[in-house]
Write a protein that holds these residues in place. Structure first.
Motif, PDB file in Angstrom:
ATOM      1  N   SER A   1       0.849  -1.195   0.000  1.00 28.95           N
ATOM      2  CA  SER A   1       0.000   0.000   0.000  1.00 28.95           C
ATOM      3  C   SER A   1       0.879   1.237   0.000  1.00 28.95           C
ATOM      4  CB  SER A   1      -0.900   0.019   1.243  1.00 28.95           C
ATOM      5  OG  SER A   1      -1.762  -1.094   1.274  1.00 28.95           O
TER       6      SER A   1
ATOM      7  N   TYR B   1      -4.476  14.075  -6.027  1.00 28.07           N
ATOM      8  CA  TYR B   1      -4.185  12.654  -6.187  1.00 28.07           C
ATOM      9  C   TYR B   1      -4.670  12.100  -7.512  1.00 28.07           C
ATOM     10  CZ  TYR B   1      -4.611   7.665  -5.110  1.00 28.07           C
ATOM     11  OH  TYR B   1      -4.564   6.304  -5.133  1.00 28.07           O
TER      12      TYR B   1
ATOM     13  N   LYS C   1      -5.870   1.603  -7.348  1.00 30.65           N
ATOM     14  CA  LYS C   1      -5.903   2.693  -6.378  1.00 30.65           C
ATOM     15  C   LYS C   1      -7.315   2.938  -5.904  1.00 30.65           C
ATOM     16  CE  LYS C   1      -6.050   6.575  -9.664  1.00 30.65           C
ATOM     17  NZ  LYS C   1      -5.418   7.878 -10.015  1.00 30.65           N
ATOM     18  N   ASP C   2      -7.394   3.453  -4.700  1.00 31.98           N
ATOM     19  CA  ASP C   2      -8.651   3.819  -4.080  1.00 31.98           C
ATOM     20  C   ASP C   2      -8.630   5.332  -3.904  1.00 31.98           C
ATOM     21  OD1 ASP C   2     -10.736   4.432  -2.303  1.00 31.98           O
ATOM     22  OD2 ASP C   2     -10.592   2.475  -1.326  1.00 31.98           O
ATOM     23  N   ASN C   3      -9.346   6.045  -4.773  1.00 32.58           N
ATOM     24  CA  ASN C   3      -9.317   7.507  -4.727  1.00 32.58           C
ATOM     25  C   ASN C   3      -9.875   8.050  -3.420  1.00 32.58           C
ATOM     26  OD1 ASN C   3      -8.125   7.795  -7.247  1.00 32.58           O
ATOM     27  ND2 ASN C   3     -10.092   7.885  -8.313  1.00 32.58           N
TER      28      ASN C   3
ATOM     29  N   ASN D   1      -7.103   7.823  -1.048  1.00 31.93           N
ATOM     30  CA  ASN D   1      -5.819   8.335  -1.531  1.00 31.93           C
ATOM     31  C   ASN D   1      -4.710   7.300  -1.375  1.00 31.93           C
ATOM     32  OD1 ASN D   1      -7.023  10.716  -2.179  1.00 31.93           O
ATOM     33  ND2 ASN D   1      -5.912  11.976  -0.712  1.00 31.93           N
ATOM     34  N   THR D   2      -5.010   6.073  -1.747  1.00 31.31           N
ATOM     35  CA  THR D   2      -4.073   4.972  -1.536  1.00 31.31           C
ATOM     36  C   THR D   2      -3.880   4.175  -2.814  1.00 31.31           C
ATOM     37  OG1 THR D   2      -4.707   4.823   0.797  1.00 31.31           O
ATOM     38  CG2 THR D   2      -3.582   2.925  -0.160  1.00 31.31           C
ATOM     39  N   LEU D   3      -2.634   3.877  -3.106  1.00 30.89           N
ATOM     40  CA  LEU D   3      -2.245   3.045  -4.230  1.00 30.89           C
ATOM     41  C   LEU D   3      -1.877   1.667  -3.700  1.00 30.89           C
ATOM     42  CD1 LEU D   3      -1.427   3.151  -7.351  1.00 30.89           C
ATOM     43  CD2 LEU D   3       0.910   3.459  -6.490  1.00 30.89           C
ATOM     44  N   TYR D   4      -2.208   0.636  -4.462  1.00 27.21           N
ATOM     45  CA  TYR D   4      -1.923  -0.737  -4.047  1.00 27.21           C
ATOM     46  C   TYR D   4      -1.130  -1.477  -5.115  1.00 27.21           C
ATOM     47  CZ  TYR D   4      -5.749   0.258  -0.808  1.00 27.21           C
ATOM     48  OH  TYR D   4      -6.555   0.820   0.153  1.00 27.21           O
TER      49      TYR D   4
ATOM     50  N   CYS E   1       7.025   3.501  -3.984  1.00 30.51           N
ATOM     51  CA  CYS E   1       5.873   4.158  -4.584  1.00 30.51           C
ATOM     52  C   CYS E   1       6.336   5.488  -5.157  1.00 30.51           C
ATOM     53  CB  CYS E   1       4.820   4.370  -3.505  1.00 30.51           C
ATOM     54  SG  CYS E   1       3.388   5.332  -3.987  1.00 30.51           S
TER      55      CYS E   1
END
Length: 127
Positions: free
Chosen positions: A21, A29, A71-73, A76-79, A95
């Motif tokens: 994550s 973002y 990603k989950d906008n 604000n998280t990239l996976y 990242c």
């Protein structure tokens, strides 16, 4: 100031899975491209996967079919979901974020095209 914080690294046996994550803050973002890079000891940093605000994605050939970037906008998280891990996947994973750069309609996987970086999280895969 853009701030990226990775988590989720660890040690796993070959064939196992991990999910990395990257919590992002400090910029718009959804308008930036984001990516995952890795660097093993004695090797150059290489692009693993990247995506843009429209969910266009790029993957290194070595991870296609095994890794998935998302990603989950809202968070604000990239996976980075990593499956079927191999010992050669062992590296520090970073990242990165920045204004989007495209090559032949694909999001860049070149490290110089990304201006903001996290501190990294270690992934170790044992055989």
């Amino acid at each position: 100031q853009v701030h990226l914080v990775e988590s989720g690294g660890g040690s796993v046996q070959a064939g196992g899975s991990l999910r990395l994550s990257c919590a992002a803050s400090g910029y718009t973002y959804s308008s930036y491209c984001m990516g995952w890079f890795r660097q093993a000891p004695g090797k150059e940093r290489e692009g693993v996967a990247a995506l843009d605000g429209y969910r266009s994605t790029s993957y290194a050939d070595s991870v296609k079919g095994r890794f998935t970037i998302s990603k989950d906008n809202a968070k604000n998280t990239l996976y980075l979901q990593m499956n079927s891990l191999k010992p050669e996947d062992t590296a520090m994973y970073y990242c990165a974020a920045g204004p989007c750069v495209y090559y032949s309609d694909y999001v860049s996987l070149a490290a110089p095209d990304f201006g903001f970086w996290g501190q990294g999280t270690q992934v170790t895969v044992s055989s």
